[in-house]
Design an enzyme around this catalytic site. Structure first.
Site, PDB file in Angstrom:
ATOM      1  N   CYS A 194      -8.207  74.119  45.624  1.00 24.61           N
ATOM      2  CA  CYS A 194      -8.034  73.541  44.286  1.00 24.61           C
ATOM      3  C   CYS A 194      -7.229  74.503  43.402  1.00 24.61           C
ATOM      4  O   CYS A 194      -6.297  74.091  42.709  1.00 24.61           O
ATOM      5  CB  CYS A 194      -9.410  73.299  43.679  1.00 24.61           C
ATOM      6  SG  CYS A 194      -9.559  71.793  42.732  1.00 24.61           S
TER       7      CYS A 194
ATOM      8  N   HIS B  20     -12.925  68.328  36.159  1.00 18.33           N
ATOM      9  CA  HIS B  20     -14.258  67.931  36.641  1.00 18.33           C
ATOM     10  C   HIS B  20     -15.312  67.800  35.540  1.00 18.33           C
ATOM     11  O   HIS B  20     -16.444  67.440  35.826  1.00 18.33           O
ATOM     12  CB  HIS B  20     -14.711  68.903  37.724  1.00 18.33           C
ATOM     13  CG  HIS B  20     -13.771  68.934  38.895  1.00 18.33           C
ATOM     14  ND1 HIS B  20     -13.586  67.858  39.723  1.00 18.33           N
ATOM     15  CD2 HIS B  20     -12.927  69.901  39.352  1.00 18.33           C
ATOM     16  CE1 HIS B  20     -12.677  68.155  40.644  1.00 18.33           C
ATOM     17  NE2 HIS B  20     -12.264  69.379  40.436  1.00 18.33           N
TER      18      HIS B  20
ATOM     19  N   CYS C  29     -11.123  74.494  35.841  1.00 22.75           N
ATOM     20  CA  CYS C  29     -11.894  73.590  36.711  1.00 22.75           C
ATOM     21  C   CYS C  29     -12.452  72.453  35.856  1.00 22.75           C
ATOM     22  O   CYS C  29     -12.446  71.282  36.255  1.00 22.75           O
ATOM     23  CB  CYS C  29     -13.055  74.335  37.365  1.00 22.75           C
ATOM     24  SG  CYS C  29     -12.570  75.809  38.275  1.00 22.75           S
TER      25      CYS C  29
END
Lengths: 267, 114
Positions: free
Chosen positions: A229, A188, A184
């Site tokens: 995602c 991000h 992730c």
């Protein structure tokens, strides 16, 4: 060479073939590029033409069915068989509570998300439970419940007993997995603000303040978004409501500590 | 002589669509979300593919690709983490996103970039 007279025609034919092929490749490449560009522009124009806020309030959208907020409000006020409603399970009838979730339940020894708290309430009142990421029910309910805390600052607490869950969430956020080998954090944290697939990557801080996300008149919970995602990363998504997913949400929400909730963000 | 010439001419004609298809495949692998999807992170020169604003990875240009060379490029696509463990570029070959032939096609496409 075994056939010396063949040398010249051979060279001419091969050169002609190669040139023709090269010209053809360019033509195909240009055609393909033009087609893709046209598709990208059409998609961009469609996205630009869609008014973000009005996606759930325009007459056209309303004609398609109630907005997530309307549906959520109706579900929130629906009376159980015992005459109670969901509001009876929360302090202040649910007002301003969403900013405290997820929270650690020392009795259950696990992280409890807003969706879990709704299902706990339904269970207490012997009502059928909802699927944790179902947009028309759970999504709509979270849209309404979180709207009751709009503007409240995220107030997630991590007591000492919950540190292992927080750590598990942090570890998952930074662990690379899936066929594409992304974490992730790869997008991000390390690449926040950069452009991926013609969209700016959002930063980790603040991500947990904006859900549920509204798309095509449906409310998507944070866990639904994370699952989507993970799927795009080529990873088998953790189950919605699983310990892994809850810990991940716990960590992600803590990163937004002190930021105001701004739910029902169009996507 | 004539029969041989005819064979060679036929080979030349057959060669053209084959090369065309290979190059076309390279671009397709470059942009397909279920394959390389390199276009999501990298930009390519305008005449070589769709124009995007992608900037997660560096913009790709032919001179740099040819400087790397075919073997290094192939290996980079197969498993970039061997050269740089911290890269976020997916290990296309190692994780079976692309098979060897597809990596070959993609390598050819990159080497042919202007």
């Amino acid at each position: 060479m075994r056939f010396p007279r063949l040398r010249l025609p051979l060279a001419v034919v091969l050169a002609t073939g190669a040139l023709a092929a090269h010209g053809g490749v360019d033509a195909v490449r240009q055609e393909l590029a033009a087609r893709i560009e046209a598709q990208l522009q059409a998609a961009g124009a469609q996205a630009a033409a869609t008014p973000p806020e009005s996606a759930v309030t325009t007459p056209a959208a309303a004609a398609a069915g109630p907005t997530p907020m309307e549906a959520g409000k109706a579900l929130w006020g629906r009376k159980f068989k015992d005459g109670r409603t969901l509001a009876s399970c929360y302090p202040n009838g649910g007002r301003r509570v969403a900013a405290s979730y997820p929270l650690y339940d020392s009795r259950l020894k696990r992280v409890v998300t807003l969706e879990m708290s709704i299902n706990q309430c339904l269970k207490i009142h012997h009502e059928p439970l909802l699927e944790a990421t179902d947009p028309p029910t759970m999504g709509a309910l979270t849209a309404y419940l979180r709207s009751l805390a709009d503007g409240r600052k995220v107030a997630v607490r991590v007591p000492a007993a919950a540190e292992s869950h927080f750590e598990q969430g942090r570890r998952l956020y930074f662990t690379r997995f899936g066929q594409r080998n992304y974490a992730c954090a790869s997008c991000h944290v390390q690449n926040a603000g950069r452009i991926y697939a013609d969209q700016a990557l959002s930063g980790a801080v603040g991500q947990a303040t904006r859900w549920p996300f509204l798309h095509a008149n449906q409310a998507l919970t944070l866990q639904a978004q994370i699952r989507d995602c993970l799927d795009r990363m080529g990873a088998a998504p953790f189950g919605a409501g699983s310990n892994e997913m809850n810990d991940l949400e716990y960590f992600l929400t803590y990163l937004s500590l002190g930021l105001p909730l701004k739910p029902n963000t169009p996507r | 002589m004539r029969p041989h010439f005819a064979i060679v001419a036929a080979a030349g004609v057959a060669f053209a669509p084959a090369v065309l298809a290979q190059k076309d495949q390279g671009l397709e692998l470059f942009i397909r979300p279920d394959k390389g999807y390199c276009i999501a992170c990298h930009q390519v020169p305008v005449q070589a593919g769709p124009a995007t604003r992608s900037n997660v990875g560096p913009a790709l240009a032919g001179p740099r690709m040819r400087e790397l060379g075919s073997a290094a490029l192939h290996e980079l696509l197969r498993d970039p983490t061997r050269a740089n463990p911290d890269t976020i570029m997916p290990p296309f070959g190692k994780h079976l996103l692309l098979d060897e032939r597809e990596i070959d096609r993609l390598t050819e496409y990159l080497l042919a970039l202007p």
